[in-house]
Write a protein that holds these residues in place. Structure first.
Motif, PDB file in Angstrom:
ATOM      1  N   LEU A   1       0.807  -1.217   0.000  1.00 27.68           N
ATOM      2  CA  LEU A   1       0.000   0.000   0.000  1.00 27.68           C
ATOM      3  C   LEU A   1       0.842   1.271   0.000  1.00 27.68           C
ATOM      4  N   VAL A   2       1.952   1.266   0.756  1.00 22.67           N
ATOM      5  CA  VAL A   2       2.667   2.506   1.043  1.00 22.67           C
ATOM      6  C   VAL A   2       3.600   2.879  -0.104  1.00 22.67           C
ATOM      7  N   ALA A   3       3.726   4.182  -0.335  1.00 26.39           N
ATOM      8  CA  ALA A   3       4.656   4.680  -1.341  1.00 26.39           C
ATOM      9  C   ALA A   3       6.084   4.298  -0.968  1.00 26.39           C
ATOM     10  N   ASP A   4       6.949   4.238  -1.962  1.00 28.90           N
ATOM     11  CA  ASP A   4       8.328   3.824  -1.720  1.00 28.90           C
ATOM     12  C   ASP A   4       9.063   4.780  -0.791  1.00 28.90           C
ATOM     13  N   ASP A   5       8.572   6.013  -0.685  1.00 33.88           N
ATOM     14  CA  ASP A   5       9.138   6.971   0.270  1.00 33.88           C
ATOM     15  C   ASP A   5       8.121   7.366   1.335  1.00 33.88           C
ATOM     16  N   GLY A   6       7.108   6.509   1.527  1.00 29.71           N
ATOM     17  CA  GLY A   6       6.024   6.836   2.443  1.00 29.71           C
ATOM     18  C   GLY A   6       6.247   6.313   3.847  1.00 29.71           C
ATOM     19  N   TRP A   7       5.189   6.401   4.652  1.00 27.39           N
ATOM     20  CA  TRP A   7       5.252   6.069   6.072  1.00 27.39           C
ATOM     21  C   TRP A   7       4.107   5.137   6.452  1.00 27.39           C
TER      22      TRP A   7
ATOM     23  N   LEU B   1       9.491  -3.760   5.797  1.00 27.39           N
ATOM     24  CA  LEU B   1       9.414  -2.471   6.474  1.00 27.39           C
ATOM     25  C   LEU B   1      10.442  -2.429   7.604  1.00 27.39           C
ATOM     26  N   ALA B   2      10.916  -1.236   7.913  1.00 23.26           N
ATOM     27  CA  ALA B   2      11.890  -1.068   8.986  1.00 23.26           C
ATOM     28  C   ALA B   2      11.362  -0.067  10.001  1.00 23.26           C
ATOM     29  N   LEU B   3      11.541  -0.377  11.274  1.00 19.85           N
ATOM     30  CA  LEU B   3      11.111   0.510  12.347  1.00 19.85           C
ATOM     31  C   LEU B   3      12.028   1.737  12.402  1.00 19.85           C
ATOM     32  N   VAL B   4      11.423   2.921  12.403  1.00 17.62           N
ATOM     33  CA  VAL B   4      12.176   4.169  12.413  1.00 17.62           C
ATOM     34  C   VAL B   4      12.046   4.894  13.748  1.00 17.62           C
ATOM     35  N   ASP B   5      10.850   4.866  14.322  1.00 13.07           N
ATOM     36  CA  ASP B   5      10.604   5.596  15.562  1.00 13.07           C
ATOM     37  C   ASP B   5       9.503   4.899  16.329  1.00 13.07           C
ATOM     38  N   VAL B   6       9.409   5.178  17.626  1.00  7.95           N
ATOM     39  CA  VAL B   6       8.352   4.618  18.460  1.00  7.95           C
ATOM     40  C   VAL B   6       7.924   5.668  19.469  1.00  7.95           C
ATOM     41  N   GLU B   7       6.627   5.682  19.760  1.00  7.29           N
ATOM     42  CA  GLU B   7       6.073   6.541  20.802  1.00  7.29           C
ATOM     43  C   GLU B   7       5.344   5.654  21.805  1.00  7.29           C
ATOM     44  N   LEU B   8       5.451   5.999  23.086  1.00 13.51           N
ATOM     45  CA  LEU B   8       4.700   5.314  24.125  1.00 13.51           C
ATOM     46  C   LEU B   8       3.403   6.083  24.375  1.00 13.51           C
ATOM     47  N   LEU B   9       2.286   5.394  24.309  1.00 10.37           N
ATOM     48  CA  LEU B   9       0.977   6.018  24.424  1.00 10.37           C
ATOM     49  C   LEU B   9       0.219   5.449  25.616  1.00 10.37           C
ATOM     50  N   PRO B  10      -0.678   6.241  26.220  1.00 12.77           N
ATOM     51  CA  PRO B  10      -1.477   5.729  27.342  1.00 12.77           C
ATOM     52  C   PRO B  10      -2.680   4.904  26.905  1.00 12.77           C
ATOM     53  N   THR B  11      -3.024   4.905  25.633  1.00 14.58           N
ATOM     54  CA  THR B  11      -4.241   4.245  25.165  1.00 14.58           C
ATOM     55  C   THR B  11      -4.205   2.742  25.438  1.00 14.58           C
ATOM     56  N   HIS B  12      -5.394   2.192  25.733  1.00 15.62           N
ATOM     57  CA  HIS B  12      -5.564   0.763  26.009  1.00 15.62           C
ATOM     58  C   HIS B  12      -4.658   0.281  27.134  1.00 15.62           C
TER      59      HIS B  12
ATOM     60  N   GLU C   1      14.320   0.262   2.259  1.00 11.76           N
ATOM     61  CA  GLU C   1      15.314   0.935   1.420  1.00 11.76           C
ATOM     62  C   GLU C   1      15.525   2.392   1.796  1.00 11.76           C
ATOM     63  N   VAL C   2      14.542   3.029   2.411  1.00 14.02           N
ATOM     64  CA  VAL C   2      14.652   4.465   2.707  1.00 14.02           C
ATOM     65  C   VAL C   2      14.618   4.759   4.204  1.00 14.02           C
ATOM     66  N   ALA C   3      14.567   3.734   5.036  1.00  9.82           N
ATOM     67  CA  ALA C   3      14.288   3.942   6.459  1.00  9.82           C
ATOM     68  C   ALA C   3      15.403   4.683   7.185  1.00  9.82           C
ATOM     69  N   GLY C   4      16.637   4.346   6.943  1.00  2.94           N
ATOM     70  CA  GLY C   4      17.723   4.960   7.700  1.00  2.94           C
ATOM     71  C   GLY C   4      17.800   4.396   9.112  1.00  2.94           C
ATOM     72  N   GLU C   5      18.579   5.053   9.953  1.00  2.85           N
ATOM     73  CA  GLU C   5      18.783   4.592  11.320  1.00  2.85           C
ATOM     74  C   GLU C   5      17.577   4.928  12.209  1.00  2.85           C
ATOM     75  N   PRO C   6      17.201   4.035  13.122  1.00  2.00           N
ATOM     76  CA  PRO C   6      16.097   4.346  14.042  1.00  2.00           C
ATOM     77  C   PRO C   6      16.493   5.425  15.040  1.00  2.00           C
TER      78      PRO C   6
END
Length: 411
Positions: A187-193, A235-246, A258-263
């Motif tokens: 689904l995601v573009a080659d430079d998408g998120w 897909l490669a993990l780039v960033d993470v956020e901790l959320l209070p939900t659930h 291919e475009v992810a770079g360093e996390p």
């Protein structure tokens, strides 16, 4: 379960066995009460090779989601959470009116309606016929389909690649982790998120949130295991956020490898927290079953004592997690005569397994019970405010997770 669904290992170890329960969203109509009701084992195990926690795929997504009882828009706080996410994501990624946003498991359009309001093009992919229809009625374009690599490729061919693909509270709901992730990549573009929100196994274990274990949740992620799952589909993990939900979730930001770079530093920080909690070794899992048993004993003791004193206890909410709790504890209408829910779809139905009637919320004010057992404890702040009227007759709220607590209702 003999093999891990992510890495194929046979090194599977028990974490907690909750017995056998019906599917948590299989609410019963009155004419079903004298008919057999299927129940399935609910046994959480962890793979000691890749550390993905999982239950066996005993029911299919098609059985659960073709007709679904959960409508996201009935939670005020969840709709606001979605609105904030859309605004923040648009700013973070520079999404303007020319952007294309796809949400997988888009439910009733609770999130994409905010995308529509911002003038961006969007599409929801939602397998449940009834909630998908509600989304279309709200003006959100919605495809009734399950995501697979083929579905992802077909959507991309017809609508173009997505600048942002959102998958909130669905990554745990699919037994084919690799195929679903490949669908996200299609689904995601080659430079998408890609943005994924899913409950964090770290808080599930630390906060005794065992009622979020149910048959439509096939796996339970740490950031470490989620990163491996994403990699399985390109897909490669780039960033993470901790959320209070659930009760505690993680928002995973991923890109095509291919475009992810360093996390980011956030990723290494959360990985370090998970390692310190023992979630990459058996020590982090061994005490969970005993703490789950204590939740059950404490709740039953409270309900039995209240009944012996002639005090009334009713429920608030009929969420999937509540049905895991009710079935594991063996709670029936003699201890909880009814629960209420804001969703009219559930009114007049009965909770699966425990056969507790589900009524409109107005019933609480009419009956003035001594206690209200809050089953969607993850919405505590929202529901303390909504249920403030219980204070008028001296009623109190009861929260079963992470441990039993009885609170006065603020006036």
């Amino acid at each position: 379960m003999t093999r891990c669904r992510l890495c194929g290992s046979e090194a599977m170890t028990s974490v907690v066995d909750l017995g056998a329960t019906p599917p948590c969203e299989s609410f019963l109509a009155a004419d079903q009460l004298d008919k057999p009701e299927p129940a399935y084992p609910l046994h959480l195990r962890v793979c000691t090779d890749c550390w993905l926690a999982q239950i066996p795929p005993l029911i299919t997504p098609e059985e659960t989601f073709s007709e679904y009882a959960y409508f996201s828009s009935y939670s005020t706080s969840w709709v606001e959470h979605a609105r904030t996410f859309v605004a923040d994501a648009a700013a973070r990624l520079g999404l303007g009116t020319g952007a294309f946003v796809v949400e997988v498991a888009s439910n009733d359009g609770y999130l994409l309606k905010h995308v529509v309001d911002r003038g961006m093009r969007c599409l929801g992919i939602e397998p449940s016929v009834n909630v998908g229809a509600a989304a279309r009625d709200a003006g959100v374009p919605t495809l009734t389909e399950f995501l697979s690599p083929e579905t992802g490729s077909a959507v991309r061919a017809e609508h173009g690649p997505a600048n942002l693909v959102v998958a909130n509270n669905v990554y745990a709901h699919i037994p084919d982790v690799v195929g679903f992730t490949e669908g996200l990549r299609a689904l995601v573009a080659d430079d998408g998120w890609v943005s994924i929100e899913v409950q964090h196994l770290l808080t599930l274990i630390e906060e005794n949130q065992y009622d979020t274990i149910y048959h439509e949740h096939f796996q339970y992620y740490t950031v470490a295991s989620a990163s491996r799952a994403l990699a399985s589909g390109g897909l490669a993990l780039v960033d993470v956020e901790l959320l209070p939900t659930h009760g505690g979730s993680i928002r995973l930001w991923a890109r095509p490898t291919e475009v992810a770079g360093e996390p980011t530093r956030n990723v290494s920080d959360v990985l370090a927290r998970e390692k310190a909690a023992g979630l990459q070794e058996l020590s982090g899992y061994t005490e969970f079953s005993a703490r789950v048993a204590k939740v059950r004993r404490d709740l039953l003791k409270f309900l039995i004592t209240a009944a012996e004193r002639g005090e009334t206890v009713v429920g608030y909410g009929a969420p999937g997690k509540g049905n895991t709790l009710l079935n594991h504890c063996g709670i029936r209408p003699d201890l909880l005569p009814y629960t209420v829910d804001r969703n009219p779809y559930k009114h007049g139905r009965f909770t699966p397994g425990t056969r507790i009637p589900i009524l409109p919320p107005e019933r609480i004010a009419a009956d003035k019970p001594d206690y209200v057992l809050v089953l969607p404890w993850n919405l505590r702040a929202e529901l303390v405010e909504q249920l403030s009227f219980v204070h008028d007759w001296g009623g109190r709220l009861v929260f079963p997770i992470p441990e039993l607590s009885i609170a006065e209702v603020a006036s």
